[in-house]
Design an enzyme around this catalytic site. Structure first.
Site, mmCIF file in Angstrom:
data_model
loop_
_atom_site.group_PDB
_atom_site.id
_atom_site.type_symbol
_atom_site.label_atom_id
_atom_site.label_comp_id
_atom_site.label_asym_id
_atom_site.label_seq_id
_atom_site.Cartn_x
_atom_site.Cartn_y
_atom_site.Cartn_z
ATOM 1 N N LYS A 154 0.836 -1.204 0.000
ATOM 2 C CA LYS A 154 0.000 0.000 0.000
ATOM 3 C C LYS A 154 0.873 1.257 0.000
ATOM 4 O O LYS A 154 0.631 2.201 -0.749
ATOM 5 C CB LYS A 154 -0.938 -0.005 1.223
ATOM 6 C CG LYS A 154 -2.038 -1.056 1.099
ATOM 7 C CD LYS A 154 -2.812 -1.275 2.398
ATOM 8 C CE LYS A 154 -3.777 -2.444 2.236
ATOM 9 N NZ LYS A 154 -4.475 -2.821 3.456
ATOM 10 N N ASP A 212 -11.019 3.010 4.139
ATOM 11 C CA ASP A 212 -11.389 1.594 4.002
ATOM 12 C C ASP A 212 -12.910 1.449 3.871
ATOM 13 O O ASP A 212 -13.396 0.406 3.443
ATOM 14 C CB ASP A 212 -10.939 0.818 5.258
ATOM 15 C CG ASP A 212 -9.661 0.014 4.999
ATOM 16 O OD1 ASP A 212 -9.360 -0.261 3.818
ATOM 17 O OD2 ASP A 212 -8.985 -0.341 5.982
ATOM 18 N N GLN A 228 -4.493 -1.317 9.802
ATOM 19 C CA GLN A 228 -4.439 -2.656 9.193
ATOM 20 C C GLN A 228 -5.061 -3.691 10.141
ATOM 21 O O GLN A 228 -4.692 -3.769 11.307
ATOM 22 C CB GLN A 228 -2.976 -3.021 8.874
ATOM 23 C CG GLN A 228 -2.806 -4.328 8.136
ATOM 24 C CD GLN A 228 -3.403 -4.317 6.726
ATOM 25 O OE1 GLN A 228 -3.288 -3.347 5.997
ATOM 26 N NE2 GLN A 228 -4.056 -5.409 6.354
#
Ligand code: NAP
Length: 281
Positions: free
Chosen positions: A53, A120, A97
């Site tokens: 990422k 997200d 994460q």
């Protein structure tokens, strides 16, 4: 039938080129998009995802901040970091994460992220906005799947879409996006009786269970589009999906490979969400 491949790497390249252009335009105005990624603990898999990422950000003109913490970090410490990033004007997207260590309540952490920085799309406000058809952020993996369907001009409206898997991060938002695109949607979970009965009726089959070979060629309708979200390891340790790829290639009209399918698109849509957050700012 020999299926055509939806190449996630190729499509990602096209989308990332567009992201880089728009990021450069913001940069000229002193508004470079910024993403903060927080990782707690030493999971090897998470470290690989996070590295990919960050690298994708660097390559496409998005400023990134990577914060890595020891597994002993407390929930209060993590919440304090999230609050600080919520108030950091250089940061437009915050990604924590998952999974987090067991002593940290991940729901609490996700809810602490400012909804307008929740790239997200997991925050409960964003889930609600998605559910009511006014999404602020679409969760990256399902968003990537929709982009893949777009890329082949698939007529989603009126099609029967079957989503195998009903998690909050993939299956449920996937079903919602397909529904909003006009598909008739069936969602299957681990309690579904006779999975093949449902999958064999799918024009669009999205599989996201984390169970290798859960869908075999005989469970696929001839000519279907098969999107394999799963990420597993085979007996030789090689990355593979949830679908028997060779079997799917014989029956479907389009399939996504693993690796090189949905995976790169997930990262690409994270860049898109971060860019759009900065553009809205
Ligand atoms: P998850 O939270 O474990 O959810 C799995 C879902 O699959 C659950 O809804 C579960 O049903 C369902 N399921 C399990 N066994 C089943 C069965 N036999 N028949 C039908 N449904 C079944 O997993 P996730 O986070 O959604 O991820 C799913 C997979 O996608 C994993 O392999 C993950 O690594 C991968 N993934 C890939 C990407 C990418 O970028 N490519 C991104 C995210 C996830 P219940 O609800 O009944 O438990």
């Amino acid at each position: 039938m020999s299926a055509k491949i939806i190449d996630g790497n190729q499509l990602s390249k096209q989308v990332r080129t567009e992201v880089a252009k728009r990021a450069a335009a913001l940069n000229v105005q002193g508004r470079q998009p910024g993403l903060a990624v927080i990782l707690v603990g030493d999971s090897q898999a998470s470290q690989v995802y996070v590295r990919n990422k960050i690298k994708a950000c660097e390559e496409n003109g998005i400023h990134s901040v990577f914060e890595k913490y020891d597994v002993s970090m407390t929930e209060a410490e993590l919440l304090a970091r999230v609050h600080a990033l919520n108030h950091d004007s250089k940061i437009h997207g915050i990604l924590v994460q998952l999974p987090l260590p067991a002593h940290i309540d991940s729901h609490k952490v996700i809810e602490a992220i400012a909804a307008e920085k929740d790239v997200d799309g997991f925050h409960i406000s964003n889930a609600g906005l998605l559910m009511t058809g006014q999404p602020l952020f679409r969760p990256c993996t399902p968003y990537g799947v929709m982009k893949m369907l777009d890329s082949i001009d698939y007529p989603v409206r009126g099609a029967h879409a079957v989503v195998v898997g009903a998690s909050n991060i993939v299956g449920k938002p996937q079903a919602m996006l397909l529904l909003q695109a006009g598909a008739t949607v069936t969602i299957c979970n681990s309690k579904t009786r006779d999975l093949g009965h449902h999958t064999r009726d799918a024009d669009i089959l999205v599989v996201a269970t984390g169970k290798r070979n859960i869908v075999t060629g005989d469970m696929i309708k001839p000519g279907a589009v098969v999107i394999d979200v799963g990420m597993n390891r085979d007996d030789a340790g090689k990355l593979c999906g949830d679908v028997d790829y060779a079997g799917a290639c014989d029956v479907a009209s389009w399939v996504t490979p693993v690796p090189g399918g949905v995976g790169p698109m997930t990262i690409t849509m994270l860049l898109v969400n971060t860019l759009e957050a900065a553009e809205r700012n």
